[in-house]
Design a protein around this motif. Sequence first.
Motif, mmCIF file in Angstrom:
data_model
loop_
_atom_site.group_PDB
_atom_site.id
_atom_site.type_symbol
_atom_site.label_atom_id
_atom_site.label_comp_id
_atom_site.label_asym_id
_atom_site.label_seq_id
_atom_site.Cartn_x
_atom_site.Cartn_y
_atom_site.Cartn_z
ATOM 1 N N MET A 35 23.531 19.979 45.931
ATOM 2 C CA MET A 35 23.659 21.405 46.230
ATOM 3 C C MET A 35 23.337 22.224 44.992
ATOM 4 N N ARG A 36 22.768 23.407 45.252
ATOM 5 C CA ARG A 36 22.499 24.353 44.163
ATOM 6 C C ARG A 36 22.659 25.767 44.700
ATOM 7 N N ARG A 37 23.281 26.599 43.895
ATOM 8 C CA ARG A 37 23.417 28.014 44.254
ATOM 9 C C ARG A 37 22.118 28.737 43.924
ATOM 10 N N GLU A 38 21.678 29.570 44.871
ATOM 11 C CA GLU A 38 20.501 30.425 44.655
ATOM 12 C C GLU A 38 20.861 31.818 45.134
ATOM 13 N N GLY A 39 21.424 32.615 44.250
ATOM 14 C CA GLY A 39 21.851 33.959 44.608
ATOM 15 C C GLY A 39 22.932 33.916 45.662
ATOM 16 N N ALA A 40 22.685 34.522 46.818
ATOM 17 C CA ALA A 40 23.663 34.572 47.902
ATOM 18 C C ALA A 40 23.606 33.330 48.789
ATOM 19 N N TYR A 41 22.794 32.348 48.414
ATOM 20 C CA TYR A 41 22.617 31.168 49.242
ATOM 21 C C TYR A 41 23.038 29.896 48.520
ATOM 22 N N LEU A 42 23.329 28.884 49.332
ATOM 23 C CA LEU A 42 23.603 27.545 48.843
ATOM 24 C C LEU A 42 22.552 26.636 49.456
ATOM 25 N N VAL A 43 21.747 26.012 48.619
ATOM 26 C CA VAL A 43 20.717 25.095 49.088
ATOM 27 C C VAL A 43 21.335 23.702 49.107
ATOM 28 N N LEU A 51 14.722 9.645 54.136
ATOM 29 C CA LEU A 51 15.057 10.705 55.087
ATOM 30 C C LEU A 51 15.844 11.809 54.394
ATOM 31 N N GLU A 52 15.555 13.063 54.775
ATOM 32 C CA GLU A 52 16.248 14.197 54.161
ATOM 33 C C GLU A 52 16.453 15.308 55.174
ATOM 34 N N ILE A 53 17.622 15.935 55.088
ATOM 35 C CA ILE A 53 17.895 17.177 55.802
ATOM 36 C C ILE A 53 18.124 18.231 54.727
ATOM 37 N N SER A 54 17.401 19.335 54.808
ATOM 38 C CA SER A 54 17.574 20.443 53.864
ATOM 39 C C SER A 54 18.091 21.661 54.617
ATOM 40 N N LEU A 55 19.080 22.309 54.051
ATOM 41 C CA LEU A 55 19.670 23.502 54.644
ATOM 42 C C LEU A 55 19.757 24.597 53.598
ATOM 43 N N ARG A 56 19.686 25.820 54.043
ATOM 44 C CA ARG A 56 19.890 26.988 53.175
ATOM 45 C C ARG A 56 20.976 27.824 53.842
ATOM 46 N N LEU A 57 22.188 27.715 53.298
ATOM 47 C CA LEU A 57 23.362 28.343 53.895
ATOM 48 C C LEU A 57 23.786 29.567 53.107
ATOM 49 N N ARG A 58 24.469 30.466 53.759
ATOM 50 C CA ARG A 58 25.043 31.614 53.057
ATOM 51 C C ARG A 58 26.241 31.119 52.253
ATOM 52 N N PHE A 62 30.027 29.694 53.440
ATOM 53 C CA PHE A 62 30.427 28.325 53.126
ATOM 54 C C PHE A 62 31.754 28.303 52.364
ATOM 55 N N THR A 63 31.871 29.110 51.318
ATOM 56 C CA THR A 63 33.112 29.109 50.543
ATOM 57 C C THR A 63 34.281 29.675 51.357
ATOM 58 N N HIS A 64 34.015 30.654 52.207
ATOM 59 C CA HIS A 64 35.048 31.225 53.067
ATOM 60 C C HIS A 64 35.638 30.141 53.983
ATOM 61 N N VAL A 65 34.778 29.325 54.561
ATOM 62 C CA VAL A 65 35.242 28.236 55.428
ATOM 63 C C VAL A 65 36.045 27.222 54.631
ATOM 64 N N LEU A 66 35.555 26.823 53.465
ATOM 65 C CA LEU A 66 36.269 25.825 52.662
ATOM 66 C C LEU A 66 37.637 26.323 52.195
ATOM 67 N N GLU A 67 37.740 27.604 51.908
ATOM 68 C CA GLU A 67 39.017 28.165 51.469
ATOM 69 C C GLU A 67 40.067 28.134 52.570
ATOM 70 N N ARG A 68 39.643 28.130 53.824
ATOM 71 C CA ARG A 68 40.577 28.260 54.935
ATOM 72 C C ARG A 68 40.668 27.043 55.856
ATOM 73 N N ILE A 69 39.837 26.044 55.638
ATOM 74 C CA ILE A 69 39.798 24.903 56.550
ATOM 75 C C ILE A 69 41.098 24.101 56.483
ATOM 76 N N GLY A 82 26.008 27.847 59.267
ATOM 77 C CA GLY A 82 24.579 27.802 59.526
ATOM 78 C C GLY A 82 24.269 28.418 60.871
ATOM 79 N N THR A 83 23.265 27.868 61.543
ATOM 80 C CA THR A 83 22.840 28.378 62.844
ATOM 81 C C THR A 83 22.989 27.286 63.895
ATOM 82 N N GLY A 84 22.632 27.600 65.118
ATOM 83 C CA GLY A 84 22.669 26.611 66.181
ATOM 84 C C GLY A 84 21.624 25.522 66.022
#
Length: 135
Positions: A35-43, A51-58, A62-69, A82-84
């Motif tokens: 993972m790497r932070r890129e401004g307002a996103y987390l890559v 095999l690879e899955i790449s995601l670009r999340l807000r 992401f941190t909001h979910v982790l703080e409350r899970i 993410g999205t559907g």
Amino acid sequence: MRHFERLDHVSIDTETHIISLTTTEDVHSKATMAMRREGAYLVVSASYGPLEISLRLRLEEFTHVLERIQPVSGLQTTRQVGTGQASLALGAQTSGELILRPTIVADATGHFSFNLLLSTDARQSLYNWLEIKDE
């Protein structure tokens, strides 16, 4: 039945600011999540062999979910970011471990996912890297 690969080793590259989560188990092809932070996103890059899955999340989402899970008995994952079509499902375990399921959905007929489980120490390292207070 899902098989989860346990990621229990963390390394952080101070030059690129990339956190890498891997396993110390002696397996042929190791799963890796980076993972790497890129401004307002987390890559996010999850790979297993070639095999690879790449995601670009807000990052904020992401941190909001982790703080409350919270762990929920009987459920492996309780939140997703993410999205559907491309998301990272998250699930807290009563043991302190964290399930991460990066997923790409093809259509109504199927999807492709990695089933990863962060050890308690690896989860804490991720929280520290994201500057999340773990209560």
